[in-house]
Write a protein that holds these residues in place. Structure first.
Motif, PDB file in Angstrom:
ATOM      1  N   VAL A  26      14.861  14.633   2.662  1.00  0.00           N
ATOM      2  CA  VAL A  26      13.696  15.145   1.927  1.00  0.00           C
ATOM      3  C   VAL A  26      12.611  14.078   1.831  1.00  0.00           C
ATOM      4  N   ARG A  27      13.048  12.805   1.732  1.00  0.00           N
ATOM      5  CA  ARG A  27      12.088  11.742   1.475  1.00  0.00           C
ATOM      6  C   ARG A  27      11.189  11.471   2.681  1.00  0.00           C
ATOM      7  N   LEU A  28      11.736  11.464   3.885  1.00  0.00           N
ATOM      8  CA  LEU A  28      10.952  11.110   5.064  1.00  0.00           C
ATOM      9  C   LEU A  28       9.783  12.067   5.314  1.00  0.00           C
ATOM     10  N   PRO A  29       9.978  13.406   5.316  1.00  0.00           N
ATOM     11  CA  PRO A  29       8.807  14.291   5.491  1.00  0.00           C
ATOM     12  C   PRO A  29       7.786  14.157   4.376  1.00  0.00           C
ATOM     13  N   VAL A  30       8.310  13.991   3.150  1.00  0.00           N
ATOM     14  CA  VAL A  30       7.377  13.853   2.012  1.00  0.00           C
ATOM     15  C   VAL A  30       6.514  12.617   2.192  1.00  0.00           C
ATOM     16  N   ARG A  31       7.113  11.484   2.595  1.00  0.00           N
ATOM     17  CA  ARG A  31       6.333  10.252   2.737  1.00  0.00           C
ATOM     18  C   ARG A  31       5.348  10.349   3.897  1.00  0.00           C
ATOM     19  N   VAL A  33       3.878  13.169   4.991  1.00  0.00           N
ATOM     20  CA  VAL A  33       2.774  14.037   4.554  1.00  0.00           C
ATOM     21  C   VAL A  33       1.880  13.303   3.568  1.00  0.00           C
ATOM     22  N   VAL A  34       2.504  12.598   2.620  1.00  0.00           N
ATOM     23  CA  VAL A  34       1.706  11.871   1.621  1.00  0.00           C
ATOM     24  C   VAL A  34       0.891  10.767   2.279  1.00  0.00           C
ATOM     25  N   LEU A  35       1.442  10.084   3.300  1.00  0.00           N
ATOM     26  CA  LEU A  35       0.683   9.051   4.004  1.00  0.00           C
ATOM     27  C   LEU A  35      -0.538   9.647   4.686  1.00  0.00           C
ATOM     28  N   VAL A  38      -2.990  10.301   1.892  1.00  0.00           N
ATOM     29  CA  VAL A  38      -3.480   9.153   1.125  1.00  0.00           C
ATOM     30  C   VAL A  38      -4.326   8.225   1.978  1.00  0.00           C
ATOM     31  N   LEU A  39      -4.070   8.172   3.300  1.00  0.00           N
ATOM     32  CA  LEU A  39      -4.766   7.220   4.162  1.00  0.00           C
ATOM     33  C   LEU A  39      -6.288   7.357   4.105  1.00  0.00           C
ATOM     34  N   PRO A  40      -6.875   8.573   4.227  1.00  0.00           N
ATOM     35  CA  PRO A  40      -8.346   8.656   4.095  1.00  0.00           C
ATOM     36  C   PRO A  40      -8.848   8.201   2.729  1.00  0.00           C
ATOM     37  N   VAL A  41      -8.074   8.555   1.675  1.00  0.00           N
ATOM     38  CA  VAL A  41      -8.488   8.142   0.326  1.00  0.00           C
ATOM     39  C   VAL A  41      -8.485   6.622   0.212  1.00  0.00           C
ATOM     40  N   ARG A  42      -7.436   5.968   0.736  1.00  0.00           N
ATOM     41  CA  ARG A  42      -7.363   4.509   0.646  1.00  0.00           C
ATOM     42  C   ARG A  42      -8.473   3.845   1.442  1.00  0.00           C
ATOM     43  N   ALA A 255       6.720   8.057  -2.883  1.00  0.00           N
ATOM     44  CA  ALA A 255       6.013   8.280  -1.620  1.00  0.00           C
ATOM     45  C   ALA A 255       4.543   7.894  -1.736  1.00  0.00           C
ATOM     46  N   LEU A 256       3.935   8.206  -2.887  1.00  0.00           N
ATOM     47  CA  LEU A 256       2.541   7.795  -3.094  1.00  0.00           C
ATOM     48  C   LEU A 256       2.408   6.275  -3.084  1.00  0.00           C
ATOM     49  N   GLY A 257       3.356   5.557  -3.730  1.00  0.00           N
ATOM     50  CA  GLY A 257       3.292   4.096  -3.730  1.00  0.00           C
ATOM     51  C   GLY A 257       3.427   3.519  -2.334  1.00  0.00           C
ATOM     52  N   HIS A 258       4.434   4.018  -1.578  1.00  0.00           N
ATOM     53  CA  HIS A 258       4.614   3.529  -0.212  1.00  0.00           C
ATOM     54  C   HIS A 258       3.414   3.887   0.669  1.00  0.00           C
ATOM     55  N   ALA A 259       2.921   5.116   0.515  1.00  0.00           N
ATOM     56  CA  ALA A 259       1.775   5.522   1.329  1.00  0.00           C
ATOM     57  C   ALA A 259       0.542   4.702   0.978  1.00  0.00           C
ATOM     58  N   TRP A 260       0.358   4.392  -0.323  1.00  0.00           N
ATOM     59  CA  TRP A 260      -0.804   3.581  -0.724  1.00  0.00           C
ATOM     60  C   TRP A 260      -0.725   2.177  -0.130  1.00  0.00           C
ATOM     61  N   ARG A 261       0.490   1.584  -0.130  1.00  0.00           N
ATOM     62  CA  ARG A 261       0.632   0.248   0.439  1.00  0.00           C
ATOM     63  C   ARG A 261       0.447   0.272   1.957  1.00  0.00           C
ATOM     64  N   ILE A 262       1.052   1.258   2.628  1.00  0.00           N
ATOM     65  CA  ILE A 262       0.893   1.344   4.085  1.00  0.00           C
ATOM     66  C   ILE A 262      -0.565   1.621   4.450  1.00  0.00           C
ATOM     67  N   ALA A 263      -1.220   2.508   3.673  1.00  0.00           N
ATOM     68  CA  ALA A 263      -2.635   2.774   3.922  1.00  0.00           C
ATOM     69  C   ALA A 263      -3.470   1.526   3.683  1.00  0.00           C
ATOM     70  N   GLY A 264      -3.070   0.700   2.735  1.00  0.00           N
ATOM     71  CA  GLY A 264      -3.779  -0.561   2.515  1.00  0.00           C
ATOM     72  C   GLY A 264      -3.677  -1.475   3.712  1.00  0.00           C
ATOM     73  N   ARG A 265      -2.471  -1.545   4.313  1.00  0.00           N
ATOM     74  CA  ARG A 265      -2.338  -2.373   5.512  1.00  0.00           C
ATOM     75  C   ARG A 265      -3.155  -1.809   6.669  1.00  0.00           C
ATOM     76  N   ILE A 266      -3.125  -0.495   6.825  1.00  0.00           N
ATOM     77  CA  ILE A 266      -3.920   0.114   7.902  1.00  0.00           C
ATOM     78  C   ILE A 266      -5.406  -0.110   7.654  1.00  0.00           C
ATOM     79  N   SER A 267      -5.839   0.067   6.392  1.00  0.00           N
ATOM     80  CA  SER A 267      -7.246  -0.161   6.064  1.00  0.00           C
ATOM     81  C   SER A 267      -7.637  -1.612   6.275  1.00  0.00           C
ATOM     82  N   LEU A 268      -6.693  -2.544   5.961  1.00  0.00           N
ATOM     83  CA  LEU A 268      -6.969  -3.958   6.200  1.00  0.00           C
ATOM     84  C   LEU A 268      -7.147  -4.233   7.693  1.00  0.00           C
ATOM     85  N   ALA A 269      -6.271  -3.639   8.503  1.00  0.00           N
ATOM     86  CA  ALA A 269      -6.403  -3.836   9.952  1.00  0.00           C
ATOM     87  C   ALA A 269      -7.707  -3.238  10.476  1.00  0.00           C
TER      88      ALA A 269
END
Length: 375
Positions: A26-31, A33-35, A38-42, A255-269
Protein backbone atom coordinates in the motif's frame (compact mmCIF):
# COMPACT_ATOMS: atom_id res chain seq x y z
CA UNK A 1 17.77 24.49 0.03
CA UNK A 2 19.89 22.18 2.17
CA UNK A 3 20.48 18.47 1.43
CA UNK A 4 18.10 16.29 3.40
CA UNK A 5 18.96 13.31 5.57
CA UNK A 6 19.31 9.85 4.05
CA UNK A 7 15.97 8.26 3.28
CA UNK A 8 15.14 4.72 4.48
CA UNK A 9 14.57 2.05 1.93
CA UNK A 10 10.96 1.67 0.80
CA UNK A 11 10.60 -1.94 1.90
CA UNK A 12 12.30 -1.57 5.29
CA UNK A 13 10.14 -0.72 8.33
CA UNK A 14 11.14 1.73 11.03
CA UNK A 15 12.43 0.30 14.35
CA UNK A 16 9.73 -0.63 16.87
CA UNK A 17 6.99 -0.79 14.23
CA UNK A 18 6.21 -4.24 12.79
CA UNK A 19 4.81 -4.12 9.26
CA UNK A 20 3.87 -6.71 6.66
CA UNK A 21 3.87 -7.06 2.92
CA UNK A 22 0.39 -5.53 2.68
CA UNK A 23 1.60 -2.33 4.30
CA UNK A 24 4.56 -2.13 1.91
CA UNK A 25 2.30 -2.86 -1.05
CA UNK A 26 0.00 0.00 0.00
CA UNK A 27 2.85 2.35 0.86
CA UNK A 28 4.72 2.30 -2.46
CA UNK A 29 1.81 3.43 -4.72
CA UNK A 30 0.77 6.03 -2.16
CA UNK A 31 4.29 7.50 -2.02
CA UNK A 32 4.60 7.53 -5.83
CA UNK A 33 1.25 9.33 -6.23
CA UNK A 34 2.04 11.77 -3.43
CA UNK A 35 5.48 12.50 -4.96
CA UNK A 36 3.87 13.32 -8.31
CA UNK A 37 1.45 15.66 -6.52
CA UNK A 38 3.99 17.27 -4.18
CA UNK A 39 6.84 17.82 -6.66
CA UNK A 40 5.24 20.81 -8.50
CA UNK A 41 4.26 22.34 -5.15
CA UNK A 42 7.80 21.98 -3.79
CA UNK A 43 9.36 23.46 -6.93
CA UNK A 44 6.95 26.41 -6.84
CA UNK A 45 7.68 26.83 -3.12
CA UNK A 46 11.46 26.84 -3.69
CA UNK A 47 11.06 29.32 -6.55
CA UNK A 48 8.99 31.58 -4.30
CA UNK A 49 11.60 31.29 -1.53
CA UNK A 50 14.43 32.26 -3.90
CA UNK A 51 12.36 35.12 -5.33
CA UNK A 52 11.45 36.29 -1.86
CA UNK A 53 15.07 36.30 -0.73
CA UNK A 54 16.12 38.20 -3.85
CA UNK A 55 13.26 40.67 -3.38
CA UNK A 56 14.17 41.08 0.30
CA UNK A 57 17.85 41.69 -0.44
CA UNK A 58 17.33 44.04 -3.40
CA UNK A 59 14.07 45.88 -2.69
CA UNK A 60 12.55 45.40 0.74
CA UNK A 61 15.65 45.84 2.88
CA UNK A 62 16.87 49.04 1.08
CA UNK A 63 13.30 50.35 1.08
CA UNK A 64 13.04 49.59 4.80
CA UNK A 65 16.31 51.38 5.50
CA UNK A 66 15.14 54.36 3.45
CA UNK A 67 11.81 54.42 5.30
CA UNK A 68 13.64 54.11 8.62
CA UNK A 69 15.90 57.03 7.72
CA UNK A 70 12.92 59.07 6.49
CA UNK A 71 10.99 58.29 9.67
CA UNK A 72 13.98 59.28 11.76
CA UNK A 73 14.40 62.55 9.85
CA UNK A 74 10.70 63.41 9.62
CA UNK A 75 9.46 62.15 12.98
CA UNK A 76 12.15 61.26 15.52
CA UNK A 77 14.45 64.24 15.12
CA UNK A 78 11.59 66.83 15.08
CA UNK A 79 10.04 65.19 18.13
CA UNK A 80 13.39 65.08 19.92
CA UNK A 81 14.00 68.73 19.05
CA UNK A 82 10.47 69.65 20.17
CA UNK A 83 10.95 67.79 23.44
CA UNK A 84 14.46 69.08 24.12
CA UNK A 85 14.16 72.70 22.99
CA UNK A 86 10.44 73.46 23.51
CA UNK A 87 8.69 71.19 25.97
CA UNK A 88 11.49 70.82 28.53
CA UNK A 89 12.19 74.61 28.80
CA UNK A 90 8.44 75.30 28.83
CA UNK A 91 7.92 72.72 31.57
CA UNK A 92 10.78 74.17 33.60
CA UNK A 93 9.35 77.68 33.19
CA UNK A 94 5.89 76.46 34.24
CA UNK A 95 7.41 74.64 37.22
CA UNK A 96 9.23 77.80 38.26
CA UNK A 97 6.05 79.88 37.88
CA UNK A 98 4.03 77.28 39.82
CA UNK A 99 6.61 77.32 42.58
CA UNK A 100 6.69 81.11 42.73
CA UNK A 101 2.95 81.74 42.29
CA UNK A 102 1.41 78.75 44.11
CA UNK A 103 3.79 76.78 46.32
CA UNK A 104 5.57 79.69 48.01
CA UNK A 105 2.30 81.60 48.81
CA UNK A 106 0.68 78.41 50.10
CA UNK A 107 3.67 77.62 52.31
CA UNK A 108 3.71 81.18 53.60
CA UNK A 109 -0.06 81.09 54.28
CA UNK A 110 0.21 77.75 56.09
CA UNK A 111 3.17 78.85 58.18
CA UNK A 112 2.15 82.39 59.12
CA UNK A 113 -1.70 82.28 58.93
CA UNK A 114 -3.20 78.80 59.28
CA UNK A 115 -0.76 77.52 61.92
CA UNK A 116 -1.33 80.43 64.39
CA UNK A 117 -5.10 80.30 63.76
CA UNK A 118 -5.11 76.52 64.35
CA UNK A 119 -3.13 76.90 67.58
CA UNK A 120 -5.59 79.57 68.76
CA UNK A 121 -8.60 77.37 67.91
CA UNK A 122 -6.98 74.41 69.69
CA UNK A 123 -6.36 76.51 72.80
CA UNK A 124 -9.98 77.77 72.72
CA UNK A 125 -11.30 74.18 72.23
CA UNK A 126 -9.28 72.96 75.19
CA UNK A 127 -10.72 75.78 77.34
CA UNK A 128 -14.30 74.97 76.25
CA UNK A 129 -13.75 71.26 76.97
CA UNK A 130 -12.38 72.05 80.43
CA UNK A 131 -15.45 74.22 81.12
CA UNK A 132 -17.80 71.46 80.01
CA UNK A 133 -16.01 68.93 82.22
CA UNK A 134 -16.30 71.25 85.18
CA UNK A 135 -20.02 71.83 84.46
CA UNK A 136 -20.65 68.06 84.25
CA UNK A 137 -18.68 67.23 87.40
CA UNK A 138 -19.86 70.13 89.54
CA UNK A 139 -23.47 70.73 88.40
CA UNK A 140 -25.06 68.01 86.25
CA UNK A 141 -23.72 64.93 88.13
CA UNK A 142 -24.99 66.08 91.58
CA UNK A 143 -28.40 66.99 90.08
CA UNK A 144 -28.66 63.53 88.41
CA UNK A 145 -27.73 61.71 91.63
CA UNK A 146 -30.38 63.66 93.54
CA UNK A 147 -33.06 62.79 90.93
CA UNK A 148 -32.12 59.08 91.10
CA UNK A 149 -32.34 59.09 94.89
CA UNK A 150 -35.80 60.73 94.77
CA UNK A 151 -37.07 58.26 92.18
CA UNK A 152 -35.79 55.29 94.22
CA UNK A 153 -37.70 56.57 97.25
CA UNK A 154 -40.87 56.97 95.22
CA UNK A 155 -40.51 53.41 93.77
CA UNK A 156 -39.96 51.89 97.20
CA UNK A 157 -43.13 53.58 98.51
CA UNK A 158 -45.21 52.35 95.59
CA UNK A 159 -43.88 48.79 96.00
CA UNK A 160 -44.77 48.80 99.70
CA UNK A 161 -48.34 49.97 98.94
CA UNK A 162 -49.01 47.53 96.01
CA UNK A 163 -47.53 44.20 97.25
CA UNK A 164 -50.89 42.42 97.84
CA UNK A 165 -52.26 43.43 94.43
CA UNK A 166 -49.16 42.03 92.69
CA UNK A 167 -49.56 38.58 94.35
CA UNK A 168 -53.21 38.39 93.25
CA UNK A 169 -52.41 39.28 89.66
CA UNK A 170 -49.66 36.60 89.55
CA UNK A 171 -52.13 33.89 90.83
CA UNK A 172 -54.73 34.85 88.21
CA UNK A 173 -52.16 34.75 85.37
CA UNK A 174 -50.88 31.33 86.49
CA UNK A 175 -54.30 29.59 86.68
CA UNK A 176 -55.92 31.37 83.73
CA UNK A 177 -53.02 31.22 81.19
CA UNK A 178 -50.07 29.04 82.19
CA UNK A 179 -51.90 25.92 83.43
CA UNK A 180 -54.29 25.74 80.38
CA UNK A 181 -51.40 26.29 77.98
CA UNK A 182 -49.39 23.43 79.55
CA UNK A 183 -52.42 21.10 79.37
CA UNK A 184 -53.03 21.91 75.68
CA UNK A 185 -49.35 21.34 74.87
CA UNK A 186 -49.17 18.01 76.75
CA UNK A 187 -52.49 16.37 75.76
CA UNK A 188 -53.21 17.94 72.33
CA UNK A 189 -50.17 19.25 70.48
CA UNK A 190 -47.74 16.47 71.47
CA UNK A 191 -49.94 13.54 70.26
CA UNK A 192 -50.80 15.41 67.06
CA UNK A 193 -47.09 16.05 66.41
CA UNK A 194 -46.21 12.39 67.00
CA UNK A 195 -48.95 11.30 64.57
CA UNK A 196 -47.75 13.72 61.91
CA UNK A 197 -44.17 12.54 62.39
CA UNK A 198 -45.22 8.84 61.98
CA UNK A 199 -47.21 9.67 58.82
CA UNK A 200 -44.24 11.64 57.39
CA UNK A 201 -41.88 8.70 58.07
CA UNK A 202 -44.27 6.30 56.26
CA UNK A 203 -44.61 8.62 53.28
CA UNK A 204 -40.83 9.07 53.12
CA UNK A 205 -40.31 5.26 53.25
CA UNK A 206 -42.79 4.73 50.41
CA UNK A 207 -41.27 7.52 48.31
CA UNK A 208 -37.72 6.26 48.94
CA UNK A 209 -38.39 2.70 47.86
CA UNK A 210 -40.57 3.85 44.96
CA UNK A 211 -37.80 6.16 43.66
CA UNK A 212 -35.25 3.39 44.13
CA UNK A 213 -37.34 0.94 42.10
CA UNK A 214 -37.95 3.51 39.37
CA UNK A 215 -34.22 4.30 39.26
CA UNK A 216 -33.35 0.59 39.02
CA UNK A 217 -35.77 0.19 36.10
CA UNK A 218 -34.47 3.30 34.35
CA UNK A 219 -30.88 2.09 34.88
CA UNK A 220 -31.52 -1.20 33.13
CA UNK A 221 -33.57 0.47 30.38
CA UNK A 222 -30.76 2.97 29.65
CA UNK A 223 -28.13 0.25 29.87
CA UNK A 224 -29.95 -2.07 27.50
CA UNK A 225 -31.12 0.61 25.04
CA UNK A 226 -28.15 3.04 25.07
CA UNK A 227 -24.99 1.81 26.83
CA UNK A 228 -24.74 -1.72 25.39
CA UNK A 229 -25.44 -0.58 21.77
CA UNK A 230 -23.00 2.31 22.16
CA UNK A 231 -20.31 -0.02 23.59
CA UNK A 232 -20.88 -2.50 20.76
CA UNK A 233 -20.75 0.31 18.18
CA UNK A 234 -17.53 1.63 19.71
CA UNK A 235 -15.88 -1.78 20.01
CA UNK A 236 -16.91 -3.39 16.73
CA UNK A 237 -17.30 -0.37 14.37
CA UNK A 238 -15.59 2.83 15.48
CA UNK A 239 -12.36 1.29 16.78
CA UNK A 240 -11.65 -0.74 13.59
CA UNK A 241 -12.63 2.17 11.34
CA UNK A 242 -10.50 4.53 13.43
CA UNK A 243 -7.54 2.16 13.26
CA UNK A 244 -7.86 1.94 9.48
CA UNK A 245 -8.18 5.72 9.15
CA UNK A 246 -5.22 6.25 11.50
CA UNK A 247 -3.13 3.82 9.46
CA UNK A 248 -4.11 5.57 6.21
CA UNK A 249 -3.48 9.01 7.67
CA UNK A 250 -0.10 7.94 9.08
CA UNK A 251 0.93 6.46 5.77
CA UNK A 252 -0.22 9.57 3.89
CA UNK A 253 1.67 11.80 6.35
CA UNK A 254 4.84 9.70 5.99
CA UNK A 255 4.41 9.71 2.23
CA UNK A 256 4.05 13.50 2.27
CA UNK A 257 7.26 13.82 4.33
CA UNK A 258 9.23 11.52 2.02
CA UNK A 259 7.78 13.17 -1.08
CA UNK A 260 8.60 16.64 0.29
CA UNK A 261 12.21 15.64 0.95
CA UNK A 262 12.62 13.92 -2.43
CA UNK A 263 10.99 16.90 -4.16
CA UNK A 264 13.44 19.14 -2.31
CA UNK A 265 16.36 17.18 -3.72
CA UNK A 266 14.88 17.28 -7.21
CA UNK A 267 14.19 21.01 -6.86
CA UNK A 268 17.76 21.52 -5.63
CA UNK A 269 19.13 19.69 -8.66
CA UNK A 270 16.86 21.67 -11.02
CA UNK A 271 17.88 24.93 -9.34
CA UNK A 272 21.56 24.10 -9.63
CA UNK A 273 21.07 23.16 -13.29
CA UNK A 274 19.25 26.45 -14.00
CA UNK A 275 21.91 28.41 -12.06
CA UNK A 276 24.67 26.70 -14.07
CA UNK A 277 22.79 27.34 -17.30
CA UNK A 278 22.32 31.05 -16.45
CA UNK A 279 25.96 31.26 -15.40
CA UNK A 280 27.35 29.81 -18.64
CA UNK A 281 24.75 31.58 -20.78
CA UNK A 282 24.87 35.12 -19.35
CA UNK A 283 27.35 35.56 -16.47
CA UNK A 284 30.47 34.01 -17.99
CA UNK A 285 30.03 35.77 -21.40
CA UNK A 286 29.40 39.06 -19.61
CA UNK A 287 32.47 38.50 -17.40
CA UNK A 288 34.59 37.59 -20.48
CA UNK A 289 33.36 40.70 -22.33
CA UNK A 290 34.12 42.87 -19.29
CA UNK A 291 37.54 41.32 -18.70
CA UNK A 292 38.68 40.91 -22.32
CA UNK A 293 37.01 43.86 -24.08
CA UNK A 294 35.78 46.58 -21.76
CA UNK A 295 38.74 46.56 -19.37
CA UNK A 296 41.43 47.03 -22.10
CA UNK A 297 39.29 49.66 -23.83
CA UNK A 298 38.81 51.45 -20.51
CA UNK A 299 42.54 51.35 -19.76
CA UNK A 300 43.30 52.69 -23.22
CA UNK A 301 40.76 55.50 -22.85
CA UNK A 302 42.18 56.27 -19.40
CA UNK A 303 45.80 56.38 -20.62
CA UNK A 304 45.09 58.15 -23.91
CA UNK A 305 42.35 60.60 -23.00
CA UNK A 306 41.53 60.89 -19.30
CA UNK A 307 45.03 61.21 -17.87
CA UNK A 308 46.17 63.88 -20.39
CA UNK A 309 42.95 65.78 -19.77
CA UNK A 310 43.52 65.52 -16.02
CA UNK A 311 47.15 66.68 -16.36
CA UNK A 312 46.03 69.60 -18.54
CA UNK A 313 43.34 70.49 -16.01
CA UNK A 314 45.83 70.37 -13.13
CA UNK A 315 48.29 72.54 -15.11
CA UNK A 316 45.53 75.07 -15.85
CA UNK A 317 44.60 75.04 -12.17
CA UNK A 318 48.19 75.68 -11.06
CA UNK A 319 48.56 78.52 -13.57
CA UNK A 320 45.27 80.01 -12.44
CA UNK A 321 46.27 79.79 -8.76
CA UNK A 322 49.66 81.40 -9.49
CA UNK A 323 47.98 84.19 -11.48
CA UNK A 324 45.50 84.80 -8.68
CA UNK A 325 48.30 84.79 -6.08
CA UNK A 326 50.33 87.33 -8.08
CA UNK A 327 47.21 89.47 -8.58
CA UNK A 328 46.51 89.40 -4.82
CA UNK A 329 50.11 90.34 -4.07
CA UNK A 330 49.92 93.25 -6.57
CA UNK A 331 46.68 94.47 -5.00
CA UNK A 332 48.22 94.22 -1.51
CA UNK A 333 51.29 96.23 -2.59
CA UNK A 334 49.06 98.87 -4.26
CA UNK A 335 46.99 99.23 -1.09
CA UNK A 336 50.16 99.61 0.98
CA UNK A 337 51.50 102.30 -1.36
CA UNK A 338 48.19 104.20 -1.25
CA UNK A 339 48.15 104.00 2.56
CA UNK A 340 51.74 105.34 2.78
CA UNK A 341 50.91 108.25 0.39
CA UNK A 342 47.80 109.21 2.37
CA UNK A 343 48.85 108.61 5.98
CA UNK A 344 52.65 108.43 5.83
CA UNK A 345 54.94 105.73 7.12
CA UNK A 346 53.54 103.69 10.01
CA UNK A 347 54.98 104.34 13.46
CA UNK A 348 57.67 101.91 14.49
CA UNK A 349 57.20 100.03 17.71
CA UNK A 350 59.55 100.88 20.57
CA UNK A 351 61.76 98.11 21.85
CA UNK A 352 60.62 96.86 25.25
CA UNK A 353 63.24 95.80 27.81
CA UNK A 354 63.23 92.09 28.33
CA UNK A 355 62.34 90.83 31.78
CA UNK A 356 64.67 87.84 31.56
CA UNK A 357 68.36 88.38 32.42
CA UNK A 358 70.75 88.52 29.51
CA UNK A 359 73.33 85.87 28.89
CA UNK A 360 76.14 87.89 30.50
CA UNK A 361 74.11 88.58 33.66
CA UNK A 362 72.86 85.12 34.43
CA UNK A 363 72.73 84.02 38.08
CA UNK A 364 75.65 81.86 39.28
CA UNK A 365 76.74 80.35 42.58
CA UNK A 366 79.33 83.12 43.28
CA UNK A 367 77.28 86.14 42.24
CA UNK A 368 73.73 87.48 42.56
CA UNK A 369 71.52 89.66 40.42
CA UNK A 370 69.48 91.19 43.24
CA UNK A 371 70.02 94.83 44.33
CA UNK A 372 70.94 93.96 47.93
CA UNK A 373 73.64 91.37 47.28
CA UNK A 374 75.10 92.81 44.07
CA UNK A 375 78.80 93.91 44.27
Amino acid sequence: MEPEKSLPEPGRSEPGRPEGCLVVAVRLPVRIVVLLLVLPVRMVWDALVVGGRFLNDTVLRPAGRALLWAGRVLLVWPLVGLWRYVLVPLARALAWLGNVLVVVPLVWTYRWVLTPVGHALLWAGRGVWAGLEWLYASVLAPIGRGCVWVLRGIGAGLAALGGWGYAGAAWLVRYLLVVPALWVYRWVLTPVGHALLWVGRGVGFVLYWGARGIGFCLYWVVRVLVVLPAAALWRWVLVPVGSVLAFVGREVWDALGHAWRIAGRISLAVGRFLATLVRWTFVEPARWVYRSVLTPVGHAVRDAVLRPCAEAGRAVGRATRQALASARESVRQARADVRRMLFGEPRKREAVARREPRAAETRTLGSSTTALTKD
